[in-house]
Design an enzyme around this catalytic site. Structure first.
Site, PDB file in Angstrom:
ATOM      1  N   CYS A   1     -14.744   7.896 -15.198  1.00 31.53           N
ATOM      2  CA  CYS A   1     -14.626   8.075 -14.100  1.00 31.53           C
ATOM      3  C   CYS A   1     -12.784   7.768 -13.491  1.00 31.53           C
ATOM      4  CB  CYS A   1     -14.933   7.073 -13.331  1.00 31.53           C
ATOM      5  SG  CYS A   1     -14.854   6.205 -11.494  1.00 31.53           S
TER       6      CYS A   1
ATOM      7  N   CYS B   1     -11.721   4.673 -11.395  1.00 29.79           N
ATOM      8  CA  CYS B   1     -12.484   3.275 -11.986  1.00 29.79           C
ATOM      9  C   CYS B   1     -11.274   2.992 -12.902  1.00 29.79           C
ATOM     10  CB  CYS B   1     -13.676   3.598 -13.017  1.00 29.79           C
ATOM     11  SG  CYS B   1     -15.432   4.367 -12.149  1.00 29.79           S
TER      12      CYS B   1
END
Length: 298
Positions: free
Chosen positions: A35, A38
Site C-alpha cells: 500500500c 500507507c
C-alpha cells in the site's frame, strides 16, 4: 519513547489496544506492504504521536498477516486508522491525510485541543456539508460542536436550521426555546427564532389550495382599499409565512411610508423580524434596510 509505537497482531490486539487504551488512548494503523499511501501516512502518524510525549500510543497492524480484527471493524480499504479510548473506538479515518489533519486528530485524543476551536472547525465543516447537500453529515458535526462548546450559538443555530429544513419544526423550536442567556441572544439563534415566528401561520405542505383563505382575503382587502394598513399587515404576514418575503417587505415599506406609528409601529417591528430571519447578507435584508432608511431619515 520507543514504547509509544509498536507492531501488533490479531492475537495481541486485546492487550495492545483494548486494555492499553483504558490507560492511554491508542491509535491503530491498519496497513500492508503493498500500500503506497500507507507508506506515506505511517511516518507522519508516528511523528504526531511522538510529538505529544506519551499522551497517545500507536499500534501498527499488517492486515496481510493479521486480517481478523480489520475484518471485524469493517476495514475495506487501507490505510485505515482507528482511535481507541477506554476500550472503545472513538474516532478514525480512511486514506492518507495531510499532517495538519493528523495533528488535529492526535490533539483530540491527547486532550491538547481547545474545545472551542475544535467546535468552530466542526461548524465550518458542517456548513460545507450543507453546501454539498449532506444535511445528515452537517447535523452530526453541529451536534458534536455543541457538545464540545455548549455556548456555541453557531452550532445550536446550525443544528436547529437542519431540523427546520428537514421539516422538524418542533425540534428546532425546542432547541431555540431552551437557549438561555447570551446563547439566546446570539444573532444566528435569533435568526432561527424569527424564521420560526414567520412560519407560524404557514399552511401545512399538503394543505389544499382552496383552504388558503387568509392570503386571498387579505389580498382582496388591500386591493379594495390600499390605505387599509391593518389588512396590509395581515397580508404581509401571510406572504412571509409562505416564503414570499420580498413581497412582504414591499407591503411593509409601503405601510411605514404611509404611517410609521400605526399600531405601535407594527409594520416596522415585523419588517425587522424578516430582516433578522433573512440574515444581514440577504438581498431582501440589504434592499429592505436601504429602503427603510430612506423613509426613516428622509
Amino acid at each position: 519513547m520507543t514504547d509509544l509505537v509498536k507492531d501488533s497482531s490479531d492475537l495481541a490486539f486485546m492487550a495492545d489496544v483494548i486494555e492499553a487504551s483504558k490507560e492511554t488512548p491508542v491509535v491503530v494503523d491498519f496497513w500492508a506492504p503493498w500500500c503506497g499511501p500507507c507508506k506515506q501516512l505511517m511516518p507522519a502518524l508516528e511523528r504526531q504521536v511522538k510529538a505529544v510525549g506519551g499522551k497517545v500510543k500507536l499500534v501498527k497492524i499488517n492486515i496481510d498477516e493479521n486480517p481478523g480484527v480489520a475484518g471485524q471493524l469493517g476495514v475495506r480499504s487501507i490505510p485505515a486508522v482507528f482511535a481507541f479510548k477506554d476500550g472503545e473506538p472513538v474516532d478514525g479515518f480512511m486514506g492518507a491525510q495531510p499532517e495538519s489533519e493528523l495533528s488535529k486528530f492526535i490533539a483530540r485524543l491527547s486532550g491538547d485541543v481547545d474545545p472551542k476551536e475544535e467546535a468552530e472547525t466542526l461548524v465550518l465543516r458542517a456548513r460545507d456539508s450543507l453546501t454539498a447537500g449532506d444535511p445528515g453529515g452537517a447535523a452530526q458535526d453541529f451536534a458534536q460542536a455543541l457538545q464540545l462548546d455548549p455556548e456555541s450559538g453557531s452550532a445550536l443555530a446550525g443544528l436547529a436550521r437542519v431540523y427546520l429544513d428537514m421539516g422538524n419544526r418542533e425540534m428546532a423550536t425546542e432547541m431555540v426555546q431552551n437557549a438561555t442567556g447570551a446563547l439566546s441572544e446570539h444573532p444566528e439563534v435569533a435568526s432561527i427564532r424569527s424564521e420560526l415566528a414567520l412560519g407560524e401561520s404557514a399552511p401545512e405542505p399538503d394543505a389544499p389550495a382552496q383552504d388558503d383563505t387568509e392570503l386571498r382575503d387579505a389580498e382582496a382587502s388591500v386591493a379594495a382599499d390600499e390605505t387599509n394598513l391593518n389588512a396590509r399587515l395581515v397580508f404581509a404576514k401571510a406572504l412571509a409565512a409562505r416564503g414570499r418575503r420580498a413581497e412582504a417587505v414591499d407591503h411593509l415599506i409601503y405601510s411605514i411610508g404611509r404611517n410609521r406609528m400605526h399600531d405601535d409601529e407594527a409594520a416596522r417591528h415585523f419588517l425587522l423580524t424578516i430582516f433578522e430571519a433573512e440574515g444581514p447578507e440577504s438581498e431582501v435584508s440589504i434592499d429592505g434596510r436601504r429602503r427603510l432608511s430612506s423613509i426613516l431619515f428622509a
